[in-house]
Design a protein around this motif. Structure first.
Motif, PDB file in Angstrom:
ATOM      1  N   ALA A  43       1.178  -0.686  -0.093  1.00 40.22           N
ATOM      2  CA  ALA A  43       0.069  -0.019   0.242  1.00 40.22           C
ATOM      3  C   ALA A  43       0.498   0.981   0.081  1.00 40.22           C
ATOM      4  O   ALA A  43       2.405   1.130  -0.347  1.00 40.22           O
ATOM      5  CB  ALA A  43      -0.789  -0.180   0.704  1.00 40.22           C
ATOM      6  N   ALA A  44       0.675   2.714  -1.275  1.00 38.48           N
ATOM      7  CA  ALA A  44       1.386   3.636  -0.878  1.00 38.48           C
ATOM      8  C   ALA A  44       0.180   5.033  -0.939  1.00 38.48           C
ATOM      9  O   ALA A  44      -0.906   4.320  -1.326  1.00 38.48           O
ATOM     10  CB  ALA A  44       2.131   3.458  -1.914  1.00 38.48           C
ATOM     11  N   VAL A  45       1.103   6.077  -0.423  1.00 34.98           N
ATOM     12  CA  VAL A  45      -0.092   7.113  -0.778  1.00 34.98           C
ATOM     13  C   VAL A  45       0.865   7.775  -1.854  1.00 34.98           C
ATOM     14  O   VAL A  45       1.817   7.851  -2.108  1.00 34.98           O
ATOM     15  CB  VAL A  45       0.496   7.975   0.339  1.00 34.98           C
ATOM     16  CG1 VAL A  45      -0.020   7.123   1.916  1.00 34.98           C
ATOM     17  CG2 VAL A  45       1.606   8.458   0.927  1.00 34.98           C
ATOM     18  N   LYS A  46      -0.674   8.414  -2.480  1.00 41.51           N
ATOM     19  CA  LYS A  46      -0.143   8.858  -3.725  1.00 41.51           C
ATOM     20  C   LYS A  46       1.202  10.448  -2.847  1.00 41.51           C
ATOM     21  O   LYS A  46       1.102  10.795  -2.080  1.00 41.51           O
ATOM     22  CB  LYS A  46      -1.286   9.631  -3.895  1.00 41.51           C
ATOM     23  CG  LYS A  46      -1.999   8.416  -4.968  1.00 41.51           C
ATOM     24  CD  LYS A  46      -2.377   9.118  -6.156  1.00 41.51           C
ATOM     25  CE  LYS A  46      -3.551   8.008  -6.716  1.00 41.51           C
ATOM     26  NZ  LYS A  46      -2.418   6.289  -6.994  1.00 41.51           N
ATOM     27  N   SER A  47       1.954  10.774  -4.099  1.00 42.51           N
ATOM     28  CA  SER A  47       2.807  12.226  -3.628  1.00 42.51           C
ATOM     29  C   SER A  47       2.644  13.225  -4.611  1.00 42.51           C
ATOM     30  O   SER A  47       2.942  13.307  -6.170  1.00 42.51           O
ATOM     31  CB  SER A  47       3.968  11.301  -4.307  1.00 42.51           C
ATOM     32  OG  SER A  47       4.975  12.589  -4.057  1.00 42.51           O
ATOM     33  N   PRO A  48       2.757  14.501  -4.221  1.00 35.62           N
ATOM     34  CA  PRO A  48       3.158  15.709  -4.989  1.00 35.62           C
ATOM     35  C   PRO A  48       3.696  15.294  -5.824  1.00 35.62           C
ATOM     36  O   PRO A  48       3.815  16.405  -6.624  1.00 35.62           O
ATOM     37  CB  PRO A  48       2.666  16.700  -4.390  1.00 35.62           C
ATOM     38  CG  PRO A  48       3.204  16.241  -2.385  1.00 35.62           C
ATOM     39  CD  PRO A  48       2.757  14.759  -2.372  1.00 35.62           C
ATOM     40  N   PHE A  49       5.033  14.443  -5.886  1.00 39.73           N
ATOM     41  CA  PHE A  49       5.616  14.767  -6.756  1.00 39.73           C
ATOM     42  C   PHE A  49       5.917  14.062  -7.899  1.00 39.73           C
ATOM     43  O   PHE A  49       7.050  14.098  -9.335  1.00 39.73           O
ATOM     44  CB  PHE A  49       6.805  14.031  -6.211  1.00 39.73           C
ATOM     45  CG  PHE A  49       7.704  15.116  -4.615  1.00 39.73           C
ATOM     46  CD1 PHE A  49       8.371  16.318  -4.933  1.00 39.73           C
ATOM     47  CD2 PHE A  49       7.996  14.804  -3.668  1.00 39.73           C
ATOM     48  CE1 PHE A  49       8.744  17.191  -3.914  1.00 39.73           C
ATOM     49  CE2 PHE A  49       8.422  15.612  -2.226  1.00 39.73           C
ATOM     50  CZ  PHE A  49       8.298  17.232  -2.849  1.00 39.73           C
TER      51      PHE A  49
END
Ligand code: HEM
Lengths: 309, 196
Positions: A43-49
């Protein structure tokens, strides 16, 4: 560019902690055999990068690799890396840190938020991909081990295990093993600098540097050292493998720079792997710092990048 | 040139040699349309054509030593092998110009003058051109046997250029290009040694 994708916090899913803490390499039981893409979900959260460019296919990302520990042909790692045992995995952290030690990877990952970072990857050979990594900022790890005030560089080392890494044996030594890389501390602390643990939402395939690899998206791909077993903080610029091999061709910095040609080929353009054009895929211009200039150009203010290539 | 005691001398015609020589090209043509050339199809083709060029060039260089040392008489097929080799050099160059560089002439020119491995590869190609052009009976007659023989000595530097080009373009020192270079050096060295 940086802010265009800034998600509002409500949208940010909370990482199901126990999910990744308890994640198992599903196939670890089968004698360490891990096949491409057969990783456990992560699982992973989205990133603005993340970039909004179309990611390269999983097949291309996992079958076209430079990982000389498994052979020099780009198809070798996919063929040979399956034998590598990536669990258990220990990372030695030493040098100028407050909390040195031989850490179990699972312990290092405890409490880290795994993010998805979709980054461009530019190889020094003139091709590029867009890769959806999972990982966490190197800075998070470094802060945890408490760099001493005199520390100025971070050195990395890849595993040496010829019994499982076919390219490390043999009569001709391709490179001086272990593969070593390094960053200046401020580069290492930059929020873009990632320690990757996964790809396309699953644990990292071995040929991509499992279980832990560095991703520095504004530098040529070879700076992204794979299968890391040691991270040291020092006050001296560390040696780096390709620089040792051919100092006039590969510098310590190796920032993507269309203005500074590699002595044997131009760096002005690149071919995006899997680009719609297929056989007739056009080259595209290479961007300074691989398109990450807004975030990192200031790190090099006042430096002559032709000299510090 | 006439060698009395040839132990093996195949008598089949030359067309099967041309046909066999075309097989790799046919294979890759098939791959383009129905198969899988991998993540970077243009590079796959560029490398495959370069490697087949070098293999056939080496085969051509091996004919005379095979004849003198082992009594294997393949002279009759040498022209076919040479022309097939040249075909692959042309395909290799075509892939480079068309697919790798997309006919970006300024970039191509910069490559040729600035990158030693391209310069040397190009030198190999240019050296082979007059050989290919004079590979027909009429041309041989027109040039004259002696001159033709002298002219075709250009194949030595050309193959050496091809092999050196390969060693220069790889990173580090993988074995394969060094093996090719070693074979070329051995085949050329044999000629020097025979003369001495
Ligand atoms: C005698 C003529 C030549 C021979 C025998 C030859 C042979 C080769 C071989 C064996 C390779 C490497 C294949 C591999 O990695 O598996 C290669 C690569 C290459 N050759 Fe040639 N070559 C010749 C002429 C040329 C010319 C005239 C050009 C362009 C002007 C050229 C451009 C290239 C390029 C761009 C590569 C690939 C470099 C890369 O890996 O990106 N070659 N050649």
């Amino acid at each position: 560019m940086l802010l265009r994708h800034a998600p509002d916090l409500s949208e940010r899913e909370v990482t199901p902690r126990d999910l990744y803490l308890n994640r198992r390499h599903l196939l670890a039981g089968f004698g360490g055999m891990m096949l491409a893409g057969a990783g456990a979900a992560q699982a992973a959260v989205k990133s603005p990068f993340s970039t909004d460019e179309t990611p390269t296919s999983l097949k291309d990302i996992t079958s076209y690799n430079n990982f000389y520990e498994f052979g020099t042909d780009k198809s070798d790692p996919a063929r040979n890396a399956g034998r590598l045992t990536v669990k258990p995995w220990k990372v030695k952290i030493d040098g100028m840190v407050g909390k040195p030690g031989e850490y179990d990877l699972d312990d290092l990952l405890k409490g880290m938020t795994i993010e998805e970072r979709i980054y461009r990857m530019r190889c020094v050979e003139g091709w590029s991909m867009v890769i959806p990594w999972n990982g966490f900022p190197l800075a998070s790890l470094l802060k945890r081990v408490e760099p001493q005030s005199g520390a100025k560089f971070v050195a990395f080392e890849t595993l040496v295990r010829p019994s499982e890494m076919s390219g490390q044996g043999g009569f001709f030594k391709i490179l001086d093993w272990p593969y070593v890389e390094g960053l200046r501390l401020d580069e290492a602390m930059n929020p873009l600098t990632l320690l990757a643990t996964g790809l396309y939402g699953e644990s990292l395939p071995n040929q991509n540097g499992a279980p832990l690899r560095l991703v520095v998206p504004w530098k040529y791909g070879f700076k992204g050292i794979k299968s890391i077993v040691r991270i040291s903080l020092t006050d001296k610029q560390p040696a780096t493998s390709w620089n040792i091999q051919a100092p006039q061709e590969y510098g310590f910095y190796s920032n993507v720079n269309p203005e500074v040609d590699h002595p044997r080929w131009s760096q002005a353009t690149e071919r995006r792997i899997g680009d719609g054009g297929g056989l007739f895929a056009k080259r595209r211009p290479t961007l300074p710092f691989n398109g990450y200039a807004d975030q990192v150009a200031s790190l090099y203010a006042g430096m002559d990048l032709r000299k510090f290539y | 040139m006439a060698i009395a005691n040839l132990r093996i001398q195949p008598r089949f015609p030359t067309w099967p040699v041309y046909l066999a020589g075309l097989l790799p090209a046919l294979f890759y043509t098939y791959q383009i349309f129905y198969g899988d050339l991998g993540a970077d199809p243009a590079k796959t083709l560029e490398h495959a054509m370069g490697e087949w060029a070098l293999r056939f060039l080496i085969l051509g260089l091996a004919i005379t030593p095979l004849r003198r040392e082992l009594g294997i008489g393949l002279l009759k097929y040498r022209r076919a092998i040479g022309l097939v080799a040249f075909l692959y050099v042309v395909l290799h160059l075509t892939v480079y110009l068309l697919l790798d560089q997309g006919l970006d002439w300024p970039a191509i020119w910069a490559d040729i003058v600035k990158r030693p491995y391209i310069t040397i590869g190009m030198a190999g190609f240019v050296l082979l051109l007059p050989l290919a052009v004079t590979s027909f009976n009429a041309a041989i007659r027109w040039v004259g046997g002696r001159n033709w023989n002298r002219l075709h000595k250009l194949v030595y530097p050309a193959v050496l250029a091809g092999a050196v080009h390969y060693v220069m373009l790889v990173k580090s020192w993988p074995v394969e290009p060094l093996v090719y270079l070693a074979i070329v050096v051995a085949l050329l060295g044999w000629r020097v040694w025979r003369r001495a």
